[in-house]
Design an enzyme around this catalytic site. Sequence first.
Site, PDB file in Angstrom:
ATOM      1  N   ARG A  44      40.752  23.855  49.004  1.00 19.31           N
ATOM      2  CA  ARG A  44      39.811  23.792  50.130  1.00 19.31           C
ATOM      3  C   ARG A  44      40.135  24.864  51.188  1.00 19.31           C
ATOM      4  O   ARG A  44      39.423  25.868  51.295  1.00 19.31           O
ATOM      5  CB  ARG A  44      39.845  22.386  50.748  1.00 19.31           C
ATOM      6  CG  ARG A  44      38.721  22.071  51.711  1.00 19.31           C
ATOM      7  CD  ARG A  44      38.833  22.686  53.093  1.00 19.31           C
ATOM      8  NE  ARG A  44      40.048  22.299  53.812  1.00 19.31           N
ATOM      9  CZ  ARG A  44      40.422  22.841  54.963  1.00 19.31           C
ATOM     10  NH1 ARG A  44      39.706  23.794  55.530  1.00 19.31           N
ATOM     11  NH2 ARG A  44      41.539  22.475  55.566  1.00 19.31           N
ATOM     12  N   ASP A  45      41.224  24.686  51.919  1.00 16.41           N
ATOM     13  CA  ASP A  45      41.543  25.635  52.993  1.00 16.41           C
ATOM     14  C   ASP A  45      41.785  27.015  52.385  1.00 16.41           C
ATOM     15  O   ASP A  45      41.400  28.041  52.951  1.00 16.41           O
ATOM     16  CB  ASP A  45      42.794  25.158  53.751  1.00 16.41           C
ATOM     17  CG  ASP A  45      42.902  25.723  55.155  1.00 16.41           C
ATOM     18  OD1 ASP A  45      42.386  26.823  55.397  1.00 16.41           O
ATOM     19  OD2 ASP A  45      43.520  25.074  56.012  1.00 16.41           O
ATOM     20  N   CYS A  54      40.674  30.292  57.864  1.00 20.91           N
ATOM     21  CA  CYS A  54      39.427  29.645  58.284  1.00 20.91           C
ATOM     22  C   CYS A  54      38.392  30.722  58.587  1.00 20.91           C
ATOM     23  O   CYS A  54      38.679  31.667  59.316  1.00 20.91           O
ATOM     24  CB  CYS A  54      39.668  28.781  59.517  1.00 20.91           C
ATOM     25  SG  CYS A  54      38.154  28.084  60.192  1.00 20.91           S
ATOM     26  N   HIS A 111      49.441  27.471  59.476  1.00 22.65           N
ATOM     27  CA  HIS A 111      49.074  28.751  58.864  1.00 22.65           C
ATOM     28  C   HIS A 111      50.196  29.753  59.144  1.00 22.65           C
ATOM     29  O   HIS A 111      50.947  29.609  60.107  1.00 22.65           O
ATOM     30  CB  HIS A 111      47.709  29.208  59.393  1.00 22.65           C
ATOM     31  CG  HIS A 111      46.581  28.410  58.795  1.00 22.65           C
ATOM     32  ND1 HIS A 111      45.855  28.850  57.721  1.00 22.65           N
ATOM     33  CD2 HIS A 111      46.107  27.174  59.100  1.00 22.65           C
ATOM     34  CE1 HIS A 111      44.949  27.934  57.391  1.00 22.65           C
ATOM     35  NE2 HIS A 111      45.078  26.897  58.211  1.00 22.65           N
ATOM     36  N   HIS A 129      50.303  21.123  59.740  1.00 23.39           N
ATOM     37  CA  HIS A 129      49.356  22.004  59.016  1.00 23.39           C
ATOM     38  C   HIS A 129      49.507  23.392  59.642  1.00 23.39           C
ATOM     39  O   HIS A 129      48.895  23.698  60.669  1.00 23.39           O
ATOM     40  CB  HIS A 129      47.941  21.444  59.199  1.00 23.39           C
ATOM     41  CG  HIS A 129      46.849  22.237  58.561  1.00 23.39           C
ATOM     42  ND1 HIS A 129      46.108  21.779  57.486  1.00 23.39           N
ATOM     43  CD2 HIS A 129      46.318  23.456  58.857  1.00 23.39           C
ATOM     44  CE1 HIS A 129      45.186  22.672  57.155  1.00 23.39           C
ATOM     45  NE2 HIS A 129      45.298  23.707  57.976  1.00 23.39           N
TER      46      HIS A 129
HETATM   47  P1  HMG Z   1      24.576  22.592  62.626  1.00 24.17           P
HETATM   48  O1  HMG Z   1      23.818  23.804  62.263  1.00 24.17           O
HETATM   49  O2  HMG Z   1      24.750  22.293  64.086  1.00 24.17           O
HETATM   50  O3  HMG Z   1      24.056  21.296  61.854  1.00 24.17           O
HETATM   51  O4  HMG Z   1      26.008  22.739  61.977  1.00 24.17           O
HETATM   52  P2  HMG Z   1      22.702  20.505  61.866  1.00 24.17           P
HETATM   53  O5  HMG Z   1      23.059  19.046  61.834  1.00 24.17           O
HETATM   54  O6  HMG Z   1      21.812  20.997  62.980  1.00 24.17           O
HETATM   55  O7  HMG Z   1      22.048  20.898  60.450  1.00 24.17           O
HETATM   56  C1  HMG Z   1      21.643  22.235  60.164  1.00 24.17           C
HETATM   57  C2  HMG Z   1      21.477  22.401  58.668  1.00 24.17           C
HETATM   58  O8  HMG Z   1      22.732  22.160  58.020  1.00 24.17           O
HETATM   59  C3  HMG Z   1      20.505  21.426  58.039  1.00 24.17           C
HETATM   60  O9  HMG Z   1      19.911  22.083  56.926  1.00 24.17           O
HETATM   61  C4  HMG Z   1      21.385  20.335  57.513  1.00 24.17           C
HETATM   62  O10 HMG Z   1      20.818  19.652  56.416  1.00 24.17           O
HETATM   63  C5  HMG Z   1      22.586  21.116  57.061  1.00 24.17           C
HETATM   64  P3  HMG Z   1      18.496  22.825  57.022  1.00 24.17           P
HETATM   65  O11 HMG Z   1      17.549  21.747  57.497  1.00 24.17           O
HETATM   66  O12 HMG Z   1      18.683  23.937  58.020  1.00 24.17           O
HETATM   67  O13 HMG Z   1      18.274  23.314  55.630  1.00 24.17           O
HETATM   68  N1  HMG Z   1      23.808  20.292  57.089  1.00 24.17           N
HETATM   69  C6  HMG Z   1      24.575  20.043  56.013  1.00 24.17           C
HETATM   70  N2  HMG Z   1      24.468  20.426  54.733  1.00 24.17           N
HETATM   71  C7  HMG Z   1      25.416  19.969  53.874  1.00 24.17           C
HETATM   72  N3  HMG Z   1      26.445  19.171  54.253  1.00 24.17           N
HETATM   73  C8  HMG Z   1      26.572  18.774  55.532  1.00 24.17           C
HETATM   74  C9  HMG Z   1      25.609  19.205  56.467  1.00 24.17           C
HETATM   75  N4  HMG Z   1      25.435  18.993  57.770  1.00 24.17           N
HETATM   76  C10 HMG Z   1      24.327  19.658  58.143  1.00 24.17           C
HETATM   77  N5  HMG Z   1      27.592  17.989  55.889  1.00 24.17           N
HETATM   78  C11 HMG Z   1      27.909  21.673  60.943  1.00 24.17           C
HETATM   79  C12 HMG Z   1      26.993  21.732  62.149  1.00 24.17           C
HETATM   80  C13 HMG Z   1      29.075  20.797  61.314  1.00 24.17           C
HETATM   81  C14 HMG Z   1      27.153  21.089  59.755  1.00 24.17           C
HETATM   82  C15 HMG Z   1      28.362  23.131  60.608  1.00 24.17           C
HETATM   83  O14 HMG Z   1      28.883  23.687  61.773  1.00 24.17           O
HETATM   84  C16 HMG Z   1      29.407  23.185  59.528  1.00 24.17           C
HETATM   85  O15 HMG Z   1      29.145  22.886  58.373  1.00 24.17           O
HETATM   86  N6  HMG Z   1      30.632  23.588  59.892  1.00 24.17           N
HETATM   87  C17 HMG Z   1      31.744  23.613  58.962  1.00 24.17           C
HETATM   88  C18 HMG Z   1      32.669  24.726  59.283  1.00 24.17           C
HETATM   89  C19 HMG Z   1      33.844  24.684  58.342  1.00 24.17           C
HETATM   90  O16 HMG Z   1      33.799  24.126  57.276  1.00 24.17           O
HETATM   91  N7  HMG Z   1      34.960  25.340  58.768  1.00 24.17           N
HETATM   92  C20 HMG Z   1      36.130  25.417  57.965  1.00 24.17           C
HETATM   93  C21 HMG Z   1      36.849  24.121  57.810  1.00 24.17           C
HETATM   94  S1  HMG Z   1      37.804  23.667  59.243  1.00 24.17           S
HETATM   95  C22 HMG Z   1      39.316  24.456  58.991  1.00 24.17           C
HETATM   96  O17 HMG Z   1      39.480  25.234  58.095  1.00 24.17           O
HETATM   97  C23 HMG Z   1      40.437  24.074  59.901  1.00 24.17           C
HETATM   98  C24 HMG Z   1      41.479  23.165  59.225  1.00 24.17           C
HETATM   99  O18 HMG Z   1      42.025  23.765  58.075  1.00 24.17           O
HETATM  100  C25 HMG Z   1      42.602  22.888  60.227  1.00 24.17           C
HETATM  101  C26 HMG Z   1      43.120  24.208  60.840  1.00 24.17           C
HETATM  102  O19 HMG Z   1      43.758  24.990  60.145  1.00 24.17           O
HETATM  103  O20 HMG Z   1      42.800  24.401  62.002  1.00 24.17           O
HETATM  104  C27 HMG Z   1      40.880  21.809  58.841  1.00 24.17           C
HETATM  105 MG    MG Z   2      43.624  25.171  58.045  1.00 25.41          MG
END
Ligand code: HMG
Ligand code: MG
Length: 304
Positions: A15-16, A240, A209, A207
């Site tokens: 994933r990450d 990320c 990096h 966690h």
């Molecule tokens: P948004 O644009 O504000 O969402 O994004 P929305 O609710 O307005 O929906 C917009 C569109 O997204 C819609 O589709 C929804 O259906 C779709 P459209 O009508 O435009 O076709 N949608 C989804 N589709 C699939 N699965 C879902 C989903 N939700 C909405 N769950 C949202 C808000 C949170 C969805 C967006 O910002 C997002 O997906 N962000 C994820 C970012 C991400 O994954 N970042 C990396 C992971 S975090 C990380 O790596 C850190 C970590 O490792 C710890 C660290 O190291 O810090 C964990």
């Molecule tokens: Mg991370």
Amino acid sequence: MAIPRFVHLTDVGPRDGLQNEKQPVPAAVKIELVQRLQAAGLKDIEVTSFVSPKWVPQMADNAEVMRGIPRKGDVRYAALVPNMQGLEAALAARADTIVVFGAASEAFSQKNINCSIAQSIERFRPVVAAALAAGVAVRGAISCAVGCPYEGGVAPARVGLVAGLMREIGVQQVSVADTIGVGTPRAVQAAMEAVLTHFHIDAVIGHFHDTYGQALANTLAALEMGVWHFDTSVAGLGGCPYAKGATGNVATEDVVYMLHGMGIETGIDLEALVDAGAYISAFLNRPTLSRAATALLAQRQRTT
Ligand code: HMG
Ligand code: MG
């Protein structure tokens, strides 16, 4: 605080590690990686994210990957979930654990999940309740627990605040994330201390990096506080997409090498883990970022 005798590692590589990968990685390769990690003895694997495919295209095959894993009864398969839509998909895919992910920095929260910290907690509240009601474990991740790519240094008090909110909505375990790898041991310990006012030591995860080469030192610093859960990434994969320039998590191989050298058990077979790292590195066509794996692979070549 005595150093733990056993350490539980969650490999977040699939994933990450792969979420930030520019080249397409077929679902079959991800499935094979998970398979190799569990064969190496990993009991907890963060497989994928049920996030918007527009935001993170590399995780668009989430359901396919979850479906394709030959599951082992004693392994837990985790997935990131940002909202109810993600939870529904994660439940349908039979995730054992979901991870809601917030941040200790407002700017990062906006960039990563498109809402404020307060809004994220309100968004997570029903997600956590529904997951627990479905018998699914819930972890929370606090990004930017030491520093933020947009705001700079992050005070431990802010990390404590988010930990308290996560605790209040029912998150069971919390991962203290140095997203951009800027932390040094004392800073990481201060962030951990802040979280420990809300969560028991058994529920706290490191966690880290490795962007600045501090992640192994930070792991040891947390270990010395009694923390015994860590997120690590095979071959040091990752970063990320919303934290530009940040590299992967500390390599699982390096952490396992250190822990075994200290007489701490992990249940992981280091040689098989090195093989898993070699597999994904070969697919990505680049050398592993793990120093221990590099050394062990070189040693293998010398002896064959
Ligand atoms: P948004 O644009 O504000 O969402 O994004 P929305 O609710 O307005 O929906 C917009 C569109 O997204 C819609 O589709 C929804 O259906 C779709 P459209 O009508 O435009 O076709 N949608 C989804 N589709 C699939 N699965 C879902 C989903 N939700 C909405 N769950 C949202 C808000 C949170 C969805 C967006 O910002 C997002 O997906 N962000 C994820 C970012 C991400 O994954 N970042 C990396 C992971 S975090 C990380 O790596 C850190 C970590 O490792 C710890 C660290 O190291 O810090 C964990
Ligand atoms: Mg991370």
